[in-house]
Design an enzyme around this catalytic site. Structure first.
Site, mmCIF file in Angstrom:
data_model
loop_
_atom_site.group_PDB
_atom_site.id
_atom_site.type_symbol
_atom_site.label_atom_id
_atom_site.label_comp_id
_atom_site.label_asym_id
_atom_site.label_seq_id
_atom_site.Cartn_x
_atom_site.Cartn_y
_atom_site.Cartn_z
ATOM 1 N N HIS A 159 18.153 45.834 -41.908
ATOM 2 C CA HIS A 159 18.382 46.556 -43.160
ATOM 3 C C HIS A 159 18.054 48.042 -43.007
ATOM 4 C CE1 HIS A 159 17.646 42.523 -45.351
ATOM 5 N NE2 HIS A 159 18.893 42.880 -45.640
ATOM 6 N N CYS A 246 10.221 43.730 -48.533
ATOM 7 C CA CYS A 246 11.100 42.609 -48.942
ATOM 8 C C CYS A 246 10.460 41.603 -49.870
ATOM 9 C CB CYS A 246 11.660 41.840 -47.766
ATOM 10 S SG CYS A 246 10.996 42.170 -46.217
HETATM 11 C C1 CIR Z 1 17.217 37.430 -43.953
HETATM 12 O O1 CIR Z 1 17.714 37.490 -42.830
HETATM 13 O O2 CIR Z 1 17.863 37.624 -44.969
HETATM 14 C C2 CIR Z 1 15.753 37.066 -44.058
HETATM 15 N N1 CIR Z 1 15.401 36.160 -43.028
HETATM 16 C C3 CIR Z 1 14.902 38.308 -43.998
HETATM 17 C C4 CIR Z 1 15.123 39.244 -45.134
HETATM 18 C C5 CIR Z 1 14.223 40.409 -45.116
HETATM 19 N N2 CIR Z 1 14.498 41.241 -46.230
HETATM 20 C C6 CIR Z 1 14.282 42.546 -46.264
HETATM 21 O O3 CIR Z 1 13.863 43.140 -45.286
HETATM 22 N N3 CIR Z 1 14.592 43.179 -47.362
#
Ligand code: CIR
Length: 252
Positions: A159, A246
């Site tokens: 991201h 997140c």
């Molecule tokens: C994903 O791949 O969507 C999750 N395993 C990790 C999301 C992490 N989100 C973020 O950094 N905003």
């Protein structure tokens, strides 16, 4: 200030992984770290609204990806990973008492982790999870409130906020291997330590910063600038490609 968080899912070992290999995940430890994260927010004066676990949705602890909350409006995303799309309904329900809602619609895809807001500037990383249609829809939703929405090219990380976050309204913390510092001309730039590529992710909580404990060298550079840095151990959640931003949706 309020934060919406969500308890760790029992299915977290089935999480999405993009740039990382699957490692054994200790659920109890992940839950302890998440609780410590909630506590750290509370200590900084945040009212934490913790939503119940969604056992069947592996990545649902990462609430940041499901919505963007501005002072005037909240935008419910259409997450880039198909497995994550069912996460948005309950977040919309949780945000409804606080903000008028707008929705990102296909063909747009958007993860909140790709959206960095600094003052009235909204930077959107064009990653595998977020596209130009989302940038256009965000312009429609946000320009009436005076926001400027910018789509940014980015490198090989999940991201935009893996690569860059704000330390305050004038400075950003970034990993130059994953985002071009020239895109942040006009801001003071602090670079992550070369041994700490994942150290660019920090949460602003008022004038405080909440930061992962795994980046002591970068932490020292931030603290040396006079920032008040509070650390939390996110090592288990990091195995699911998560970091500090997140795990919450913060708003006034
Ligand atoms: C994903 O791949 O969507 C999750 N395993 C990790 C999301 C992490 N989100 C973020 O950094 N905003």
């Amino acid at each position: 200030m309020k934060a919406i968080t969500r308890a760790v899912s029992s299915a977290m070992h089935h999480c999405e992984l993009t740039h990382m290999d699957r490692q054994a995940l200790d659920l109890d430890r992940a839950r302890q770290q998440h609780e410590a994260y909630n506590q750290a927010l509370r200590k900084l004066g945040v009212e934490v609204i913790e939503l119940p676990e969604q056992a069947e949705l592996a990545d649902s602890v990462f609430v940041e990806d499901t919505a963007l909350v501005f002072d005037e409006v909240a935008v419910i995303t259409h997450p880039g990973a198909v497995s994550r799309r069912p996460e948005t309904a309950s977040i919309a329900e949780a945000l409804e008492p606080y903000r008028p809602l707008r929705h990102i619609e296909p063909p747009a895809i958007l993860d909140g982790g790709d959206v960095l807001t600094i003052g009235k500037n909204v930077y959107v990383g064009l990653s595998s999870r977020s596209n130009r249609d989302a940038v256009e829809q965000l312009k429609t939703h946000l320009q009436p409130f005076g926001y400027r929405v910018h789509g940014l090219a980015m490198g090989q990380c999940l991201h935009l906020k893996t690569a860059v976050t704000a330390l305050d309204d004038q400075s950003v913390l970034l990993n130059p291997d994953w985002v071009d510092p020239a895109l942040f001309e006009g801001y003071a730039i602090v670079e992550t330590h070369p041994d700490e590529p994942f150290g660019a992710n920090v949460v602003r909580v008022g004038r405080h910063l909440l930061y992962g404990a795994a980046y002591p060298n970068t932490q020292a550079s931030i603290a040396a600038l006079g920032h008040d840095v509070h650390t939390v151990d996110m090592s288990e959640l990091a195995k699911a490609e998560g970091a500090v931003t997140c795990c919450s949706l913060l708003f006034n």
